[in-house]
Design a protein around this motif. Structure first.
Motif, short mmCIF file in Angstrom:
data_model
loop_
_atom_site.label_atom_id
_atom_site.label_comp_id
_atom_site.label_asym_id
_atom_site.label_seq_id
_atom_site.Cartn_x
_atom_site.Cartn_y
_atom_site.Cartn_z
N ALA A 67 0.83 -1.20 0.00
CA ALA A 67 0.00 0.00 0.00
C ALA A 67 0.86 1.25 0.00
CB ALA A 67 -0.92 0.00 1.21
N GLN A 68 1.94 1.23 0.75
CA GLN A 68 2.82 2.39 0.82
C GLN A 68 3.48 2.65 -0.54
OE1 GLN A 68 2.76 4.07 3.62
NE2 GLN A 68 4.04 5.66 2.78
N LYS A 69 3.78 1.60 -1.28
CA LYS A 69 4.42 1.75 -2.59
C LYS A 69 3.46 2.25 -3.66
CE LYS A 69 7.93 -1.86 -2.19
NZ LYS A 69 8.36 -3.16 -2.71
N TYR A 70 2.23 1.76 -3.66
CA TYR A 70 1.36 1.95 -4.82
C TYR A 70 0.16 2.88 -4.60
CZ TYR A 70 4.03 -1.90 -6.68
OH TYR A 70 5.05 -2.69 -7.11
N ILE A 71 -0.10 3.30 -3.39
CA ILE A 71 -1.26 4.16 -3.15
C ILE A 71 -0.79 5.59 -2.91
CG2 ILE A 71 -3.19 4.66 -1.59
CD1 ILE A 71 -3.51 1.69 -1.20
N GLU A 72 -1.49 6.53 -3.55
CA GLU A 72 -1.19 7.95 -3.41
C GLU A 72 -2.43 8.67 -2.89
OE1 GLU A 72 0.02 9.40 -7.19
OE2 GLU A 72 1.79 8.13 -7.27
N LYS A 73 -2.21 9.87 -2.41
CA LYS A 73 -3.32 10.71 -1.95
C LYS A 73 -4.25 10.99 -3.12
CE LYS A 73 -4.06 14.85 0.75
NZ LYS A 73 -3.44 16.02 1.36
N PHE A 74 -5.55 10.98 -2.87
CA PHE A 74 -6.64 11.21 -3.83
C PHE A 74 -6.85 10.05 -4.79
CE2 PHE A 74 -5.18 15.63 -2.92
CZ PHE A 74 -6.22 15.94 -2.08
N GLN A 75 -6.20 8.92 -4.56
CA GLN A 75 -6.43 7.73 -5.37
C GLN A 75 -7.69 7.03 -4.89
OE1 GLN A 75 -3.01 5.25 -5.63
NE2 GLN A 75 -4.10 3.53 -6.52
N THR A 76 -8.49 6.52 -5.82
CA THR A 76 -9.70 5.76 -5.46
C THR A 76 -9.32 4.30 -5.26
OG1 THR A 76 -11.06 7.26 -6.75
CG2 THR A 76 -12.01 5.13 -6.22
N ILE A 77 -9.69 3.74 -4.10
CA ILE A 77 -9.39 2.34 -3.80
C ILE A 77 -10.64 1.64 -3.28
CG2 ILE A 77 -6.96 2.78 -3.29
CD1 ILE A 77 -7.66 2.47 -0.31
N THR A 78 -10.62 0.31 -3.36
CA THR A 78 -11.68 -0.52 -2.80
C THR A 78 -11.04 -1.46 -1.79
OG1 THR A 78 -12.86 -0.45 -4.91
CG2 THR A 78 -13.53 -2.15 -3.35
N LEU A 79 -11.63 -1.57 -0.61
CA LEU A 79 -11.07 -2.46 0.40
C LEU A 79 -12.16 -3.01 1.30
CD1 LEU A 79 -10.86 -0.41 3.10
CD2 LEU A 79 -9.02 0.45 1.72
N THR A 80 -11.80 -4.05 2.02
CA THR A 80 -12.72 -4.68 2.97
C THR A 80 -11.98 -4.91 4.27
OG1 THR A 80 -14.27 -6.50 3.29
CG2 THR A 80 -12.22 -7.05 2.20
N LEU A 104 -8.78 -4.59 -2.08
CA LEU A 104 -9.30 -5.39 -3.19
C LEU A 104 -8.92 -4.82 -4.54
CD1 LEU A 104 -12.88 -6.00 -1.76
CD2 LEU A 104 -10.90 -7.51 -1.62
N ASP A 105 -8.89 -3.49 -4.65
CA ASP A 105 -8.60 -2.84 -5.92
C ASP A 105 -7.89 -1.52 -5.65
OD1 ASP A 105 -8.58 -2.12 -8.61
OD2 ASP A 105 -10.64 -1.36 -8.58
N TYR A 106 -6.78 -1.31 -6.33
CA TYR A 106 -6.02 -0.08 -6.16
C TYR A 106 -6.59 1.06 -6.98
CZ TYR A 106 -2.61 -2.59 -3.44
OH TYR A 106 -2.00 -3.31 -2.45
N GLY A 107 -7.61 0.80 -7.77
CA GLY A 107 -8.33 1.86 -8.48
C GLY A 107 -7.46 2.67 -9.40
N TYR A 108 -7.94 3.87 -9.68
CA TYR A 108 -7.22 4.76 -10.58
C TYR A 108 -6.66 5.93 -9.79
CZ TYR A 108 -11.40 7.64 -10.32
OH TYR A 108 -12.44 8.40 -9.86
N LYS A 109 -5.59 6.50 -10.33
CA LYS A 109 -4.98 7.66 -9.71
C LYS A 109 -5.51 8.91 -10.41
CE LYS A 109 -0.82 5.21 -8.48
NZ LYS A 109 0.60 5.10 -8.57
N GLN A 110 -5.80 9.93 -9.62
CA GLN A 110 -6.29 11.18 -10.17
C GLN A 110 -5.16 11.84 -10.94
OE1 GLN A 110 -7.89 13.72 -7.21
NE2 GLN A 110 -8.74 15.15 -8.67
N GLN A 111 -5.53 12.56 -12.02
CA GLN A 111 -4.51 13.25 -12.80
C GLN A 111 -3.80 14.25 -11.92
OE1 GLN A 111 -6.50 15.05 -16.13
NE2 GLN A 111 -5.69 13.52 -17.50
N LYS A 112 -2.51 14.42 -12.18
CA LYS A 112 -1.73 15.41 -11.46
C LYS A 112 -2.25 16.79 -11.78
CE LYS A 112 1.34 12.52 -9.82
NZ LYS A 112 1.33 12.12 -8.47
N LYS A 113 -2.24 17.66 -10.79
CA LYS A 113 -2.70 19.02 -11.00
C LYS A 113 -1.51 19.90 -11.40
CE LYS A 113 -6.92 18.30 -9.69
NZ LYS A 113 -8.05 18.47 -10.49
#
Length: 140
Positions: A67-80, A104-113
């Motif tokens: 999670a620390q490697k692949y998840i960023e702020k404002f990213q949409t994720i699914t978990l249980t 469950l799903d790392y979702g998509y990352k929001q475009q950089k601003k």
């Protein structure tokens, strides 16, 4: 004592990391604050829902490292995970604590601003339109 389980999908608002935590002090932990939008609430000018529920989610061991490697702020994720409690966060807002979660799903990352606050795609489109206007003006 029984725990309820929940599956949620929302945007990561904050992500933190702690290693060597737990009773044995040899477990890695990642804490995520995930905002799940209330689909019945109004939308703001960006199309985001104005109200939502905040979940404080803890992920342990190898999944914490991933999670620390692949998840960023404002990213949409699914978990249980297991619901372990409900707290008040600020005034009139609930924070639901979820522990031992599985992503469950790392979702998509929001475009950089960009610096102007618009998405990169919009800025690129605007820049191309400006170049076309300059070319057309130089032809005339």
């Amino acid at each position: 004592m029984t725990f309820s389980t929940a599956t949620i999908q929302g945007k990561v608002m904050w992500i933190g990391w702690k290693d060597k935590q737990g009773k044995q002090e040899n477990r890695n932990t990642t804490t995520l604050w995930v905002n799940v939008p209330d689909k019945r609430s109004d939308k703001d000018e960006n199309g985001n829902h104005t109200k939502g529920t905040l979940y404080q989610v803890r992920v342990w061991d190898n999944q914490a490292i991933t999670a620390q490697k692949y998840i960023e702020k404002f990213q949409t994720i699914t978990l249980t995970g297991s619901i372990t409690g409900i707290d008040n966060y600020k005034e009139d807002n609930l924070k639901i604590n979820m522990d031992f979660a599985t992503i469950l799903d790392y979702g998509y990352k929001q475009q950089k601003k960009s610096l102007e606050g618009k998405s990169t795609f919009v800025n690129m489109k605007g820049a191309i339109q400006e170049e076309i206007k300059k070319k057309v003006a130089s032809i005339k």
